[in-house]
Design a protein around this motif. Structure first.
Motif, mmCIF file in Angstrom:
data_model
loop_
_atom_site.group_PDB
_atom_site.id
_atom_site.type_symbol
_atom_site.label_atom_id
_atom_site.label_comp_id
_atom_site.label_asym_id
_atom_site.label_seq_id
_atom_site.Cartn_x
_atom_site.Cartn_y
_atom_site.Cartn_z
ATOM 1 N N GLU A 128 -14.523 1.071 19.731
ATOM 2 C CA GLU A 128 -15.580 0.085 19.445
ATOM 3 C C GLU A 128 -15.052 -1.172 18.771
ATOM 4 O OE1 GLU A 128 -15.456 3.157 18.334
ATOM 5 O OE2 GLU A 128 -17.019 4.238 19.430
ATOM 6 N N PHE A 129 -13.783 -1.155 18.329
ATOM 7 C CA PHE A 129 -13.234 -2.341 17.669
ATOM 8 C C PHE A 129 -12.756 -3.333 18.715
ATOM 9 C CE2 PHE A 129 -11.983 -2.217 12.967
ATOM 10 C CZ PHE A 129 -13.073 -1.445 12.626
ATOM 11 N N PRO A 130 -13.092 -4.610 18.536
ATOM 12 C CA PRO A 130 -12.504 -5.622 19.411
ATOM 13 C C PRO A 130 -11.007 -5.745 19.111
ATOM 14 C CG PRO A 130 -14.276 -6.553 18.026
ATOM 15 C CD PRO A 130 -13.958 -5.190 17.509
ATOM 16 N N VAL A 131 -10.304 -6.515 19.882
ATOM 17 C CA VAL A 131 -8.898 -6.773 19.554
ATOM 18 C C VAL A 131 -8.823 -8.095 18.786
ATOM 19 C CG1 VAL A 131 -7.840 -5.461 21.417
ATOM 20 C CG2 VAL A 131 -8.565 -7.819 21.836
ATOM 21 N N SER A 132 -7.788 -8.222 17.930
ATOM 22 C CA SER A 132 -7.551 -9.504 17.249
ATOM 23 C C SER A 132 -6.765 -10.377 18.206
ATOM 24 C CB SER A 132 -6.716 -9.303 15.981
ATOM 25 O OG SER A 132 -7.410 -8.537 15.059
ATOM 26 N N VAL B 256 0.847 -1.195 0.000
ATOM 27 C CA VAL B 256 0.000 0.000 0.000
ATOM 28 C C VAL B 256 0.888 1.252 0.000
ATOM 29 C CG1 VAL B 256 -1.687 1.308 1.366
ATOM 30 C CG2 VAL B 256 -1.936 -1.171 1.092
ATOM 31 N N ASP B 257 0.626 2.133 -0.962
ATOM 32 C CA ASP B 257 1.400 3.380 -1.050
ATOM 33 C C ASP B 257 0.787 4.450 -0.152
ATOM 34 O OD1 ASP B 257 3.117 2.360 -3.056
ATOM 35 O OD2 ASP B 257 1.528 2.666 -4.551
ATOM 36 N N ASP B 258 1.663 5.326 0.324
ATOM 37 C CA ASP B 258 1.256 6.450 1.178
ATOM 38 C C ASP B 258 0.416 5.946 2.364
ATOM 39 O OD1 ASP B 258 1.124 9.071 1.954
ATOM 40 O OD2 ASP B 258 -0.457 9.654 0.540
ATOM 41 N N ALA B 259 0.882 4.844 2.962
ATOM 42 C CA ALA B 259 0.078 4.155 3.984
ATOM 43 C C ALA B 259 -0.033 4.956 5.282
ATOM 44 C CB ALA B 259 0.696 2.792 4.276
ATOM 45 N N GLU B 260 -1.226 4.930 5.840
ATOM 46 C CA GLU B 260 -1.461 5.459 7.195
ATOM 47 C C GLU B 260 -2.086 4.318 7.991
ATOM 48 O OE1 GLU B 260 -2.047 10.223 6.549
ATOM 49 O OE2 GLU B 260 -3.837 8.986 6.432
ATOM 50 N N VAL B 261 -1.492 4.004 9.136
ATOM 51 C CA VAL B 261 -1.893 2.809 9.883
ATOM 52 C C VAL B 261 -2.550 3.211 11.202
ATOM 53 C CG1 VAL B 261 -1.061 0.654 10.930
ATOM 54 C CG2 VAL B 261 0.047 1.550 8.864
ATOM 55 N N ILE B 262 -3.697 2.602 11.465
ATOM 56 C CA ILE B 262 -4.411 2.841 12.722
ATOM 57 C C ILE B 262 -4.546 1.502 13.434
ATOM 58 C CG2 ILE B 262 -6.583 3.650 13.743
ATOM 59 C CD1 ILE B 262 -6.984 5.230 11.087
ATOM 60 N N SER B 263 -4.120 1.488 14.664
ATOM 61 C CA SER B 263 -4.210 0.243 15.419
ATOM 62 C C SER B 263 -5.638 0.093 15.974
ATOM 63 C CB SER B 263 -3.179 0.336 16.551
ATOM 64 O OG SER B 263 -3.357 -0.712 17.414
ATOM 65 N N MET C 173 -8.007 -4.384 6.380
ATOM 66 C CA MET C 173 -8.036 -4.893 7.761
ATOM 67 C C MET C 173 -6.955 -5.950 7.874
ATOM 68 S SD MET C 173 -11.980 -5.441 8.891
ATOM 69 C CE MET C 173 -11.573 -6.043 10.529
ATOM 70 N N ARG C 174 -5.898 -5.615 8.623
ATOM 71 C CA ARG C 174 -4.865 -6.629 8.916
ATOM 72 C C ARG C 174 -5.272 -7.275 10.209
ATOM 73 N NH1 ARG C 174 1.392 -5.628 7.560
ATOM 74 N NH2 ARG C 174 1.396 -7.867 7.757
ATOM 75 N N GLY C 175 -6.117 -8.253 10.080
ATOM 76 C CA GLY C 175 -6.668 -8.877 11.272
ATOM 77 C C GLY C 175 -8.171 -8.759 11.267
ATOM 78 N N ARG C 176 -8.838 -9.895 11.277
ATOM 79 C CA ARG C 176 -10.298 -9.915 11.318
ATOM 80 C C ARG C 176 -10.727 -10.509 12.649
ATOM 81 N NH1 ARG C 176 -10.430 -13.966 6.991
ATOM 82 N NH2 ARG C 176 -11.913 -12.700 5.817
ATOM 83 N N PHE C 177 -12.028 -10.456 12.896
ATOM 84 C CA PHE C 177 -12.580 -11.012 14.131
ATOM 85 C C PHE C 177 -13.316 -12.302 13.786
ATOM 86 C CE2 PHE C 177 -12.805 -6.300 14.322
ATOM 87 C CZ PHE C 177 -11.607 -6.155 15.007
ATOM 88 N N ALA D 214 -3.150 -15.469 16.201
ATOM 89 C CA ALA D 214 -1.852 -15.322 15.533
ATOM 90 C C ALA D 214 -2.078 -15.181 14.043
ATOM 91 C CB ALA D 214 -0.984 -16.545 15.814
ATOM 92 N N GLY D 215 -1.319 -14.264 13.427
ATOM 93 C CA GLY D 215 -1.497 -14.047 11.982
ATOM 94 C C GLY D 215 -2.494 -12.946 11.681
ATOM 95 N N HIS D 216 -3.041 -12.308 12.718
ATOM 96 C CA HIS D 216 -3.990 -11.194 12.542
ATOM 97 C C HIS D 216 -3.483 -10.009 13.371
ATOM 98 C CE1 HIS D 216 -7.260 -13.391 10.425
ATOM 99 N NE2 HIS D 216 -6.686 -14.428 11.012
ATOM 100 N N ALA D 217 -2.860 -9.045 12.695
ATOM 101 C CA ALA D 217 -2.095 -8.010 13.402
ATOM 102 C C ALA D 217 -2.942 -7.003 14.183
ATOM 103 C CB ALA D 217 -1.203 -7.284 12.411
ATOM 104 N N GLY D 218 -4.173 -6.770 13.765
ATOM 105 C CA GLY D 218 -4.997 -5.793 14.488
ATOM 106 C C GLY D 218 -4.737 -4.358 14.064
#
Ligand code: R1P
Length: 291
Positions: A62-66, A49-56, A88-92, A69-73
């Motif tokens: 309101e987001f649960p945590v991942s 992904v170019d010009d990436a902005e990452v939000i944990s 979404m790097r990490g699903r529920f 393993a293999g789902h970064a959150g």
């Protein structure tokens, strides 16, 4: 007050979803049109992904945590092949203990952010005996096993602004996108590993017994996993275009002579080795889709 066990108001309201989306958008300048959910071990697409902005996820109350393993959150915003995306790097997953509506809640948030096309990827077990580990499977259709047995993601009061009370699920996986993915796979020389078939969702976290795998095959399933279907159903309910693709990370045991048993480590290891093929298909598809 709702009686104990009353599911009539499960899930975030329409207004709550809008405000979750608006809050997330304050963290990024990007305005995504394509949403991509990365399966187990398949988050590497985010590196393209170019010009990436990452939000944990822990920045989004309101987001649960991942927990898997293999789902970064992480939510990754930016451009994939020139198209504005959110990954979404990490699903529920339902087996993590989240109610079904919460598993798929990010799809409604994506739509509220402006996403019109959802790409879902997953690691899955091969049920069709003609498949092999490392194959890719374009999802043509799914079997919502939890849904058929009373755990449909849309259970609860329906707000028509999300979609109709009784949505059709025929044609959930967009035919034009499937055809485009097939064209791309021929161009990339992936004919020998590219399949198309039916994904069945089980609740998990147990992998299938031999008897269960046989049952899934008689149901008409080609691949099995513990995700994807609630996300696709919510997307279809909300009028999104959906494309789904599985990486076959293991073959389920259909006979009792098999001694090997699937493990999550094996799923991740095959993901690590073969995710590149899946990522190539998805990035070329995004490059050539209209948004
Ligand atoms: O569906 P994704 O998230 O790719 O993960 C798959 O891999 C895990 C099992 O190894 C399960 O969560 C299954 O659903």
């Amino acid at each position: 007050m709702a009686a104990l066990g009353d599911m009539s108001s499960s899930g975030y309201s329409f207004d709550e979803i809008q405000s979750i989306a608006n809050n997330i958008l304050t963290f990024t300048k990007h305005r995504p049109k394509v949403g991509i959910i990365c399966g187990s071990g398949l988050g590497g697409l985010a590196d393209q992904v170019d010009d990436a902005e990452v939000i944990s996820y822990d920045q989004i109350p309101e987001f649960p945590v991942s927990t898997v393993a293999g789902h970064a959150g992480k939510l990754v915003f930016g451009y994939l092949q020139g198209k504005p995306v959110v990954l979404m790097r990490g699903r529920f997953h339902y087996y993590e203990g989240y109610p079904m509506w919460k598993v798929a809640m990010p799809v409604r948030v994506m739509k509220a952010m402006g996403v019109g096309t959802l790409v879902v990827t997953n690691a899955a077990g091969g049920v069709n005996p003609e498949f092999q580990t490392g194959d890719l499977m374009i999802i043509k259709d799914h079997i919502d096993l939890p849904g058929l047995t009373g755990e449909c993601v849309l259970i609860g009061r329906n707000d028509e602004r999300f979609g109709p009370r009784f949505p059709a699920t025929v044609g959930t996986y967009d035919e034009d996108l499937r055809n485009l993915a097939k064209t791309i796979s021929v161009e990339l020389g992936y004919n020998s590993i590219m399949r198309e078939g039916t994904y069945i969702m089980i609740g998990g976290p147990t992998f299938e017994t031999v008897a269960e795998s046989r049952l899934l095959r008689t149901f008409g399933a080609d691949a099995v996993g513990m995700s994807t279907v609630p996300e696709a159903v919510v997307a279809k309910h909300g009028g999104l275009r959906v494309f789904g693709i599985s990486l076959i990370t293991d073959m389920v045991a259909l006979d009792y002579n098999t001694t090997r048993a699937t493990t999550h480590e094996e799923v991740l290891a095959v993901g690590q080795k073969r995710a590149g093929d899946l990522q190539k298909i998805v990035s070329n598809l995004v490059a050539r889709m209209t948004v």
